[in-house]
Design an enzyme around this catalytic site. Sequence first.
Site, mmCIF file in Angstrom:
data_model
loop_
_atom_site.group_PDB
_atom_site.id
_atom_site.type_symbol
_atom_site.label_atom_id
_atom_site.label_comp_id
_atom_site.label_asym_id
_atom_site.label_seq_id
_atom_site.Cartn_x
_atom_site.Cartn_y
_atom_site.Cartn_z
ATOM 1 N N ASP A 49 15.391 -9.009 -7.355
ATOM 2 C CA ASP A 49 14.921 -7.659 -8.080
ATOM 3 C C ASP A 49 13.950 -6.802 -7.144
ATOM 4 O OD1 ASP A 49 12.792 -9.070 -7.931
ATOM 5 O OD2 ASP A 49 12.298 -8.996 -10.013
ATOM 6 N N GLY A 50 14.008 -7.467 -5.791
ATOM 7 C CA GLY A 50 13.071 -6.732 -4.741
ATOM 8 C C GLY A 50 11.776 -6.848 -4.697
ATOM 9 N N GLU A 51 11.337 -7.703 -5.828
ATOM 10 C CA GLU A 51 9.703 -8.056 -5.560
ATOM 11 C C GLU A 51 9.525 -8.978 -4.304
ATOM 12 O OE1 GLU A 51 8.225 -9.667 -9.235
ATOM 13 O OE2 GLU A 51 8.755 -7.543 -10.077
ATOM 14 N N ARG A 106 -1.875 12.183 7.092
ATOM 15 C CA ARG A 106 -1.725 13.406 7.411
ATOM 16 C C ARG A 106 -1.648 14.421 6.016
ATOM 17 N NH1 ARG A 106 4.201 12.842 9.946
ATOM 18 N NH2 ARG A 106 4.173 11.186 8.996
ATOM 19 N N GLN A 107 -1.819 13.793 4.623
ATOM 20 C CA GLN A 107 -1.959 14.628 3.715
ATOM 21 C C GLN A 107 -3.565 14.356 3.282
ATOM 22 O OE1 GLN A 107 0.599 15.910 1.134
ATOM 23 N NE2 GLN A 107 -1.031 16.882 0.287
ATOM 24 N N ASP A 181 0.467 21.524 18.726
ATOM 25 C CA ASP A 181 -0.380 22.071 17.748
ATOM 26 C C ASP A 181 -1.899 22.066 17.946
ATOM 27 O OD1 ASP A 181 -0.749 19.600 16.891
ATOM 28 O OD2 ASP A 181 0.778 19.828 15.173
ATOM 29 N N LYS A 204 0.714 26.315 15.757
ATOM 30 C CA LYS A 204 1.978 25.903 14.659
ATOM 31 C C LYS A 204 1.569 26.288 13.218
ATOM 32 C CE LYS A 204 2.702 21.161 13.378
ATOM 33 N NZ LYS A 204 3.006 20.013 13.463
HETATM 34 C C1 R5P Z 1 0.725 16.735 12.656
HETATM 35 O O1 R5P Z 1 0.496 17.723 12.972
HETATM 36 C C2 R5P Z 1 1.496 15.625 13.582
HETATM 37 O O2 R5P Z 1 0.468 15.670 14.678
HETATM 38 C C3 R5P Z 1 2.602 15.937 14.145
HETATM 39 O O3 R5P Z 1 2.892 17.225 14.973
HETATM 40 C C4 R5P Z 1 3.858 16.051 12.894
HETATM 41 O O4 R5P Z 1 3.560 14.989 12.241
HETATM 42 C C5 R5P Z 1 5.119 16.061 13.839
HETATM 43 O O5 R5P Z 1 5.829 16.077 12.678
HETATM 44 P P1 R5P Z 1 7.480 16.587 12.970
HETATM 45 O O6 R5P Z 1 7.831 15.717 13.879
HETATM 46 O O7 R5P Z 1 8.072 16.163 11.425
HETATM 47 O O8 R5P Z 1 7.565 18.028 13.185
#
Ligand code: R5P
Length: 307
Positions: A49-51, A106-107, A181, A204
């Site tokens: 079952d995936g466990e 990232r979030q 960025d 960015k």
């Molecule tokens: C976020 O700012 C990270 O440093 C990367 O620039 C980002 O995760 C790259 O994401 P993707 O390749 O999906 O554009």
Amino acid sequence: MPLLLCCDDEQAPAERLLAALQAQGPQGAGPTEQTAWRLAVIERHRFPDGEWRLRLPPALPADVALYRSLHQPNEKLVELLLAAPAARELGARRLWLVAPYLAYMRQDAAFTPGEVVSQRHVGRWLAAAFDGLVTVDPHLHRVATLAEAVPVGQAHALSAAPLLGALVAQRRPGALLLGPDEESAQWVQQAAAAAGLPAAVCRKVRRGDRDVEVQLPALDVRGRAVVILDDMASTGRTVAQAAAALRAAGATSVDVAVTHALFSGDALAVMQAAGVGAVWSTDSVPHASNAVALAPLLAKALGDLGR
Ligand code: R5P
């Protein structure tokens, strides 16, 4: 003797890490047959079952480090959810997580009401499960330190940027290092300082997973070799947008160096179609582009743990 525990599909990276520890020796002094750490494997069985059923060595020493890079993280977080408390039941008194790639960083803000700030909750959960964390180039943007994101007793954020800078200096002497960025400035500056290369960063705007706009800095890139350097590439759209703009502006070559080669779906093809030549990454995430081994960096950190 402290124990380095790895999941059975991580055997090869963990073995490299142990080999680096052995070369370094317990005090970091010269090659030796002895090491402060020994390696053991967490056996995993997946039920129909995936466990998971996990099996750890039945008697653990006081110091244990669990090695798990957290790309494709969801299933691995469940492994940690099971393995960390089990390790304590089996004798571990100080428990570290060694995660070369640390997921869910990232979030780091709620951009719409109700959105879960994953970094905060995954960070708090890891801090409750482990006494220490070793990771490489965690994506820290709106928080300044790893300990803010993962409020664990010992939080060690290592950086592969100097190693990537050295690789770039060797493969593309004199290249311009370009961060795609604003967040990438932290890694680009470290790489540039280590390698003695010029550096700049782009701006960015992200509108969606695969919808980003990258604006080059006010620099003449005509006739120049440029290497885009970042902590990670996922969909590859950030790199692709920067590469296309650089090619249009006259750059003679555009190569890519990232710590974490997540490269989801068609990322590599999209980057290459935008004019990217070589792609180099560390082995935090296994990928054909891996060109920098993290074992010596991680071994040094493990050697220093618990001193
Ligand atoms: C976020 O700012 C990270 O440093 C990367 O620039 C980002 O995760 C790259 O994401 P993707 O390749 O999906 O554009």
